[in-house]
Design a protein around this motif. Structure first.
Motif, PDB file in Angstrom:
ATOM      1  N   ILE A  80     -11.158  33.892  24.005  1.00  0.00           N
ATOM      2  CA  ILE A  80     -11.084  32.780  24.951  1.00  0.00           C
ATOM      3  C   ILE A  80      -9.607  32.580  25.257  1.00  0.00           C
ATOM      4  O   ILE A  80      -8.825  32.245  24.371  1.00  0.00           O
ATOM      5  N   ALA A  81      -9.237  32.851  26.511  1.00  0.00           N
ATOM      6  CA  ALA A  81      -7.824  32.784  26.872  1.00  0.00           C
ATOM      7  C   ALA A  81      -7.547  31.597  27.780  1.00  0.00           C
ATOM      8  O   ALA A  81      -8.310  31.298  28.699  1.00  0.00           O
ATOM      9  N   VAL A  82      -6.466  30.903  27.496  1.00  0.00           N
ATOM     10  CA  VAL A  82      -6.020  29.793  28.342  1.00  0.00           C
ATOM     11  C   VAL A  82      -4.682  30.198  28.947  1.00  0.00           C
ATOM     12  O   VAL A  82      -3.714  30.438  28.230  1.00  0.00           O
ATOM     13  N   THR A  83      -4.672  30.312  30.267  1.00  0.00           N
ATOM     14  CA  THR A  83      -3.472  30.790  30.968  1.00  0.00           C
ATOM     15  C   THR A  83      -2.901  29.706  31.865  1.00  0.00           C
ATOM     16  O   THR A  83      -3.655  29.039  32.581  1.00  0.00           O
ATOM     17  N   ASP A  84      -1.588  29.534  31.805  1.00  0.00           N
ATOM     18  CA  ASP A  84      -0.961  28.575  32.728  1.00  0.00           C
ATOM     19  C   ASP A  84       0.198  29.215  33.462  1.00  0.00           C
ATOM     20  O   ASP A  84       0.647  30.310  33.117  1.00  0.00           O
ATOM     21  N   GLN A  85       0.674  28.514  34.483  1.00  0.00           N
ATOM     22  CA  GLN A  85       1.828  28.983  35.273  1.00  0.00           C
ATOM     23  C   GLN A  85       3.005  28.046  35.039  1.00  0.00           C
ATOM     24  O   GLN A  85       3.755  27.723  35.941  1.00  0.00           O
ATOM     25  N   GLY A  86       3.122  27.624  33.787  1.00  0.00           N
ATOM     26  CA  GLY A  86       4.075  26.565  33.454  1.00  0.00           C
ATOM     27  C   GLY A  86       5.429  27.028  32.983  1.00  0.00           C
ATOM     28  O   GLY A  86       5.881  28.133  33.305  1.00  0.00           O
ATOM     29  N   ILE A  87       6.082  26.187  32.165  1.00  0.00           N
ATOM     30  CA  ILE A  87       7.480  26.406  31.769  1.00  0.00           C
ATOM     31  C   ILE A  87       7.663  27.592  30.826  1.00  0.00           C
ATOM     32  O   ILE A  87       8.757  28.109  30.686  1.00  0.00           O
ATOM     33  N   GLY A  88       6.572  28.007  30.158  1.00  0.00           N
ATOM     34  CA  GLY A  88       6.673  29.149  29.256  1.00  0.00           C
ATOM     35  C   GLY A  88       7.397  28.811  27.963  1.00  0.00           C
ATOM     36  O   GLY A  88       7.876  27.688  27.773  1.00  0.00           O
ATOM     37  N   ILE A  89       7.446  29.790  27.057  1.00  0.00           N
ATOM     38  CA  ILE A  89       8.049  29.583  25.736  1.00  0.00           C
ATOM     39  C   ILE A  89       9.033  30.724  25.477  1.00  0.00           C
ATOM     40  O   ILE A  89       8.670  31.898  25.589  1.00  0.00           O
ATOM     41  N   ALA A  90      10.258  30.388  25.137  1.00  0.00           N
ATOM     42  CA  ALA A  90      11.274  31.400  24.854  1.00  0.00           C
ATOM     43  C   ALA A  90      10.825  32.258  23.683  1.00  0.00           C
ATOM     44  O   ALA A  90      10.150  31.767  22.765  1.00  0.00           O
ATOM     45  N   GLU A  91      11.207  33.512  23.712  1.00  0.00           N
ATOM     46  CA  GLU A  91      10.745  34.433  22.676  1.00  0.00           C
ATOM     47  C   GLU A  91      11.080  33.946  21.271  1.00  0.00           C
ATOM     48  O   GLU A  91      10.278  34.077  20.346  1.00  0.00           O
ATOM     49  N   ALA A  92      12.268  33.371  21.129  1.00  0.00           N
ATOM     50  CA  ALA A  92      12.710  32.890  19.819  1.00  0.00           C
ATOM     51  C   ALA A  92      11.798  31.791  19.263  1.00  0.00           C
ATOM     52  O   ALA A  92      11.727  31.593  18.056  1.00  0.00           O
ATOM     53  N   ASP A  93      11.103  31.095  20.160  1.00  0.00           N
ATOM     54  CA  ASP A  93      10.234  29.992  19.721  1.00  0.00           C
ATOM     55  C   ASP A  93       8.782  30.421  19.534  1.00  0.00           C
ATOM     56  O   ASP A  93       7.983  29.669  18.975  1.00  0.00           O
ATOM     57  N   GLN A  94       8.437  31.603  20.007  1.00  0.00           N
ATOM     58  CA  GLN A  94       7.015  31.959  20.082  1.00  0.00           C
ATOM     59  C   GLN A  94       6.298  31.965  18.735  1.00  0.00           C
ATOM     60  O   GLN A  94       5.128  31.630  18.656  1.00  0.00           O
ATOM     61  N   GLN A  95       7.008  32.390  17.685  1.00  0.00           N
ATOM     62  CA  GLN A  95       6.391  32.354  16.352  1.00  0.00           C
ATOM     63  C   GLN A  95       6.304  30.917  15.843  1.00  0.00           C
ATOM     64  O   GLN A  95       5.317  30.504  15.257  1.00  0.00           O
ATOM     65  N   ARG A  96       7.377  30.190  16.094  1.00  0.00           N
ATOM     66  CA  ARG A  96       7.541  28.881  15.466  1.00  0.00           C
ATOM     67  C   ARG A  96       6.651  27.789  16.045  1.00  0.00           C
ATOM     68  O   ARG A  96       6.404  26.787  15.383  1.00  0.00           O
ATOM     69  N   VAL A  97       6.175  27.946  17.285  1.00  0.00           N
ATOM     70  CA  VAL A  97       5.387  26.865  17.900  1.00  0.00           C
ATOM     71  C   VAL A  97       4.084  26.578  17.143  1.00  0.00           C
ATOM     72  O   VAL A  97       3.518  25.494  17.279  1.00  0.00           O
ATOM     73  N   PHE A  98       3.665  27.530  16.301  1.00  0.00           N
ATOM     74  CA  PHE A  98       2.436  27.305  15.533  1.00  0.00           C
ATOM     75  C   PHE A  98       2.691  26.505  14.255  1.00  0.00           C
ATOM     76  O   PHE A  98       1.759  26.125  13.559  1.00  0.00           O
ATOM     77  N   GLU A  99       3.970  26.301  13.952  1.00  0.00           N
ATOM     78  CA  GLU A  99       4.297  25.526  12.750  1.00  0.00           C
ATOM     79  C   GLU A  99       4.074  24.040  13.018  1.00  0.00           C
ATOM     80  O   GLU A  99       4.256  23.571  14.138  1.00  0.00           O
ATOM     81  N   ARG A 100       3.734  23.344  11.960  1.00  0.00           N
ATOM     82  CA  ARG A 100       3.524  21.907  12.078  1.00  0.00           C
ATOM     83  C   ARG A 100       4.784  21.195  12.558  1.00  0.00           C
ATOM     84  O   ARG A 100       5.865  21.456  12.041  1.00  0.00           O
ATOM     85  N   PHE A 101       4.635  20.336  13.537  1.00  0.00           N
ATOM     86  CA  PHE A 101       5.702  19.478  14.074  1.00  0.00           C
ATOM     87  C   PHE A 101       6.791  20.232  14.842  1.00  0.00           C
ATOM     88  O   PHE A 101       7.755  19.635  15.285  1.00  0.00           O
ATOM     89  N   TYR A 102       6.643  21.539  15.015  1.00  0.00           N
ATOM     90  CA  TYR A 102       7.668  22.269  15.765  1.00  0.00           C
ATOM     91  C   TYR A 102       7.457  22.104  17.264  1.00  0.00           C
ATOM     92  O   TYR A 102       6.351  22.259  17.764  1.00  0.00           O
ATOM     93  N   ARG A 103       8.546  21.804  17.979  1.00  0.00           N
ATOM     94  CA  ARG A 103       8.489  21.705  19.435  1.00  0.00           C
ATOM     95  C   ARG A 103       9.678  22.447  20.023  1.00  0.00           C
ATOM     96  O   ARG A 103      10.798  22.288  19.558  1.00  0.00           O
ATOM     97  N   ALA A 104       9.414  23.243  21.034  1.00  0.00           N
ATOM     98  CA  ALA A 104      10.519  23.966  21.680  1.00  0.00           C
ATOM     99  C   ALA A 104      11.340  23.001  22.528  1.00  0.00           C
ATOM    100  O   ALA A 104      10.837  21.976  22.980  1.00  0.00           O
ATOM    101  N   ASP A 105      12.617  23.344  22.746  1.00  0.00           N
ATOM    102  CA  ASP A 105      13.525  22.452  23.474  1.00  0.00           C
ATOM    103  C   ASP A 105      13.041  22.097  24.869  1.00  0.00           C
ATOM    104  O   ASP A 105      13.084  20.949  25.269  1.00  0.00           O
ATOM    105  N   GLN A 106      12.566  23.131  25.597  1.00  0.00           N
ATOM    106  CA  GLN A 106      12.106  22.865  26.968  1.00  0.00           C
ATOM    107  C   GLN A 106      11.032  21.786  26.973  1.00  0.00           C
ATOM    108  O   GLN A 106      11.005  20.921  27.816  1.00  0.00           O
ATOM    109  N   ALA A 107      10.142  21.888  25.973  1.00  0.00           N
ATOM    110  CA  ALA A 107       9.026  20.953  25.912  1.00  0.00           C
ATOM    111  C   ALA A 107       9.526  19.556  25.586  1.00  0.00           C
ATOM    112  O   ALA A 107       9.081  18.572  26.163  1.00  0.00           O
ATOM    113  N   ARG A 108      10.470  19.486  24.661  1.00  0.00           N
ATOM    114  CA  ARG A 108      10.947  18.186  24.229  1.00  0.00           C
ATOM    115  C   ARG A 108      11.564  17.428  25.399  1.00  0.00           C
ATOM    116  O   ARG A 108      11.379  16.235  25.548  1.00  0.00           O
TER     117      ARG A 108
END
Ligand code: ADP
Length: 270
Positions: free
Chosen positions: A184-212
């Motif tokens: 089940i894939a959810v695709t968006d055309q949004g701000i995206g996630i920098a490669e450096a953050d891609q692993q970390r976004v699954f961690e509890r309470f982690y938020r990428a800068d763009q999102a913040r």
């Protein structure tokens, strides 16, 4: 109005935390094993004090003219009765535990329904963000699991996709069935996630800068809940993303047959 917002946020966090508490599969199996051992042991343990009490009662009857003897039997009987009480207390606790487990019992889940419910939950949010939700892909596929937990997980992905997308864009939810898996894939055309953050976004309470900088309302819990819920189903979450182009989060689950398609219901693990 701010108070209402804060209350709504707190409720959201509380709901998400409840899901975090759900045990993972290995712990589930460990509990199941413990429970079985416990039942085998208790039925043996229950017989012992019951037998002792019966014997002591007989002995008391035949020693009724010796008050010292009767007192001794009575005090041993009371000790056995106490042991019996403790045992029944433990059994009661165990069945409560089991009942709590049963609430999240796994069963057959129609993926179509999971997708429909998850989309429905965020329809209003999508409309107010001027994002259109599109559903595509395969129909009629089934997985084994908890519909509620899967709706919650997929809902979190849809909520993020809406939140991190520009006005007028689309969010797609697509289902793809292979021989042994359902994606089940959810695709968006949004701000995206920098490669450096891609692993970390699954961690509890982690938020990428763009999102913040974009959405201050986030908790950083959503994706860790998704990951946990999906791994509990024996699946995994994959992420593809490019900054400013968009993201695709894919939930991959083991496939199962519909129960009316001639498949035997999955047996409980011993
Ligand atoms: P929250 O969205 O509440 O901050 P999540 O755990 O759901 O928490 O997501 C963690 C982070 O991952 C977000 O803060 C954001 O940086 C990033 N993220 C998640 N989904 C998306 C998405 N669809 N597009 C861009 N970034 C995302």
């Amino acid at each position: 109005d701010e108070t209402r917002l804060i209350v709504a946020r707190a409720t959201g966090i509380a709901e998400r935390l409840t899901l975090l508490i759900v045990r993972d599969i290995s712990e589930q199996e460990r509990l199941q094993q413990m429970r079985q051992d416990f039942i085998a042991n208790t039925s043996h343990e229950l017989k012992t004090p019951v037998g002792a009490i019966a014997l002591l009662a007989e002995a008391m009857e035949s020693a009724s003219d010796d008050p010292d003897q009767v007192r001794r039997f009575a005090s041993r009987m009371s000790a056995e009765a106490q042991r019996l009480g403790e045992l029944t207390g433990r059994i009661m606790n165990l069945s409560k535990l089991q009942a709590a487990d049963e609430l999240t019992e796994f069963g057959d889940v129609a993926v179509d329904e999971v997708v429909a419910h998850a989309l429905e939950q965020y329809q209003v949010q999508a409309e107010s963000a001027d994002v259109s939700l599109v559903r595509g892909g395969d129909r009629g596929v089934h997985v084994r699991g908890s519909a509620n937990i899967l709706i919650e997980a997929l809902g979190n992905l849809i909520a993020n996709a809406i939140a991190y997308s520009p006005h007028g864009s689309r969010v797609g939810v697509g289902v793809r069935a292979t021989a042994d898996a359902v994606e089940i894939a959810v695709t968006d055309q949004g701000i995206g996630i920098a490669e450096a953050d891609q692993q970390r976004v699954f961690e509890r309470f982690y938020r990428a800068d763009q999102a913040r900088s974009r959405r201050t309302g986030g908790t950083g819990l959503g994706l860790s809940i998704v990951k946990h819920a999906v791994s509990r189903h024996g699946g995994e979450v994959r992420l593809w993303s490019q900054p400013d182009r968009g993201s695709t989060f894919t939930i991959r689950l083991p496939r199962s047959e519909a129960p009316d398609a001639g498949a035997t219901p999955a047996r409980r693990k011993r």
